[in-house]
Design a protein around this motif. Structure first.
Motif, PDB file in Angstrom:
ATOM      1  N   VAL A 131     -25.745  39.871 -38.108  1.00 25.69           N
ATOM      2  CA  VAL A 131     -25.931  41.311 -38.518  1.00 25.69           C
ATOM      3  C   VAL A 131     -25.956  41.592 -39.677  1.00 25.69           C
ATOM      4  N   ILE A 132     -27.222  42.171 -40.749  1.00 24.80           N
ATOM      5  CA  ILE A 132     -26.609  41.950 -41.943  1.00 24.80           C
ATOM      6  C   ILE A 132     -26.869  44.007 -42.550  1.00 24.80           C
ATOM      7  N   PHE A 133     -25.707  44.340 -42.210  1.00 27.49           N
ATOM      8  CA  PHE A 133     -26.127  45.564 -42.758  1.00 27.49           C
ATOM      9  C   PHE A 133     -26.503  46.679 -43.860  1.00 27.49           C
ATOM     10  N   GLY A 170     -31.414  53.998 -36.611  1.00 31.01           N
ATOM     11  CA  GLY A 170     -30.366  54.404 -35.851  1.00 31.01           C
ATOM     12  C   GLY A 170     -30.477  54.652 -34.496  1.00 31.01           C
ATOM     13  N   PRO A 171     -30.711  55.963 -33.543  1.00 32.38           N
ATOM     14  CA  PRO A 171     -30.604  55.831 -31.908  1.00 32.38           C
ATOM     15  C   PRO A 171     -31.385  54.888 -31.243  1.00 32.38           C
ATOM     16  N   ILE A 172     -32.195  53.724 -31.591  1.00 27.31           N
ATOM     17  CA  ILE A 172     -32.627  52.802 -30.695  1.00 27.31           C
ATOM     18  C   ILE A 172     -31.833  51.750 -31.106  1.00 27.31           C
ATOM     19  N   TRP A 173     -31.425  51.420 -32.240  1.00 24.98           N
ATOM     20  CA  TRP A 173     -30.245  49.540 -32.389  1.00 24.98           C
ATOM     21  C   TRP A 173     -29.873  49.208 -31.338  1.00 24.98           C
ATOM     22  N   THR A 200     -34.969  33.917 -37.318  1.00 19.86           N
ATOM     23  CA  THR A 200     -35.145  35.161 -36.698  1.00 19.86           C
ATOM     24  C   THR A 200     -34.836  36.805 -37.662  1.00 19.86           C
ATOM     25  N   VAL A 201     -35.818  37.550 -38.102  1.00 22.62           N
ATOM     26  CA  VAL A 201     -34.456  38.706 -38.631  1.00 22.62           C
ATOM     27  C   VAL A 201     -35.941  39.647 -37.977  1.00 22.62           C
ATOM     28  N   ARG A 202     -34.950  40.772 -37.715  1.00 20.23           N
ATOM     29  CA  ARG A 202     -35.444  41.879 -37.107  1.00 20.23           C
ATOM     30  C   ARG A 202     -35.315  42.891 -37.565  1.00 20.23           C
ATOM     31  N   GLU A 203     -36.024  43.589 -38.653  1.00 23.16           N
ATOM     32  CA  GLU A 203     -35.009  44.279 -39.864  1.00 23.16           C
ATOM     33  C   GLU A 203     -35.156  46.026 -38.752  1.00 23.16           C
ATOM     34  N   LEU A 204     -34.481  46.872 -39.269  1.00 22.97           N
ATOM     35  CA  LEU A 204     -34.441  48.046 -38.032  1.00 22.97           C
ATOM     36  C   LEU A 204     -34.526  49.386 -39.751  1.00 22.97           C
ATOM     37  N   GLY A 205     -35.249  50.311 -39.516  1.00 22.97           N
ATOM     38  CA  GLY A 205     -34.442  51.412 -40.364  1.00 22.97           C
ATOM     39  C   GLY A 205     -33.524  52.024 -40.250  1.00 22.97           C
ATOM     40  N   GLY A 206     -32.999  53.234 -41.110  1.00 24.69           N
ATOM     41  CA  GLY A 206     -32.171  53.595 -40.644  1.00 24.69           C
ATOM     42  C   GLY A 206     -32.309  55.065 -39.978  1.00 24.69           C
ATOM     43  N   SER A 218     -38.672  51.956 -48.610  1.00 24.59           N
ATOM     44  CA  SER A 218     -37.710  51.487 -47.157  1.00 24.59           C
ATOM     45  C   SER A 218     -38.333  51.466 -45.779  1.00 24.59           C
ATOM     46  N   THR A 219     -37.577  50.560 -45.123  1.00 26.54           N
ATOM     47  CA  THR A 219     -37.823  49.835 -43.424  1.00 26.54           C
ATOM     48  C   THR A 219     -37.855  51.896 -42.989  1.00 26.54           C
ATOM     49  N   VAL A 220     -38.643  51.917 -42.216  1.00 25.47           N
ATOM     50  CA  VAL A 220     -38.743  53.082 -42.167  1.00 25.47           C
ATOM     51  C   VAL A 220     -39.344  53.020 -39.946  1.00 25.47           C
TER      52      VAL A 220
END
Length: 151
Positions: free
Chosen positions: A54-56, A41-44, A32-38, A15-17
């Motif tokens: 967006v790929i959710f 969320g507060p910094i998305w 360019t892909v930026r992956e943000l872990g769940g 899992s992306t942390v």
């Protein structure tokens, strides 16, 4: 897209942390892909201004997080900087035994209503990152939305 390419052995997944930044070259175009872990969320929203697609990803095997994913998706779709971004909702890990069917998951997310109400173009796809199920469709979506990429 033709026959599925041999993608080799699936790597171990975690899992992306935090966040990951990766450049992909697809059909001689850089994406360019930026992956943000769940949990991030507060910094998305800090990354929304530079986002064109967006790929959710929804982890269908983690039933405890499904309701949180619903809320996060609605937050993403309502963000002003993403009003013109193309959005793809991936229902991932469909190769694992899940307690909900895809129909039930989409009903829980109210995907038909979301797609109708969202100002963005919203698509859905059932995938398994591990087995490669849905990968060709994901690539097709990326190619069809390449006007949103950089490079």
């Amino acid at each position: 897209m033709g026959a599925q390419a041999d993608l080799g052995e699936a790597p171990v997944t975690l899992s992306t942390v935090g966040t990951n930044l990766t450049d992909l070259i697809l059909r001689k175009r850089k994406i360019t892909v930026r992956e943000l872990g769940g949990c991030m969320g507060p910094i998305w929203p800090k990354y929304f201004s530079d986002c064109r697609c967006v790929i959710f990803v929804v982890d269908c095997a983690n039933i405890v997080q499904i309701s949180s994913s619903c809320v996060q998706l609605l937050s993403v779709l309502s963000a002003e900087p993403l009003q013109s971004a193309a959005v793809l909702v991936l229902f991932n890990k469909r190769d694992l035994p899940c307690t909900m069917s895809l129909v039930e998951l989409k009903a829980l997310f109210r995907m038909d209503d979301v797609i109708k109400a969202a100002p963005q173009s919203v698509s859905t796809l059932e995938i398994s990152a591990r087995s490669g199920q849905g990968l060709q469709e994901l690539l097709s979506w990326l190619f069809s939305n390449r006007s949103h990429d950089t490079g």
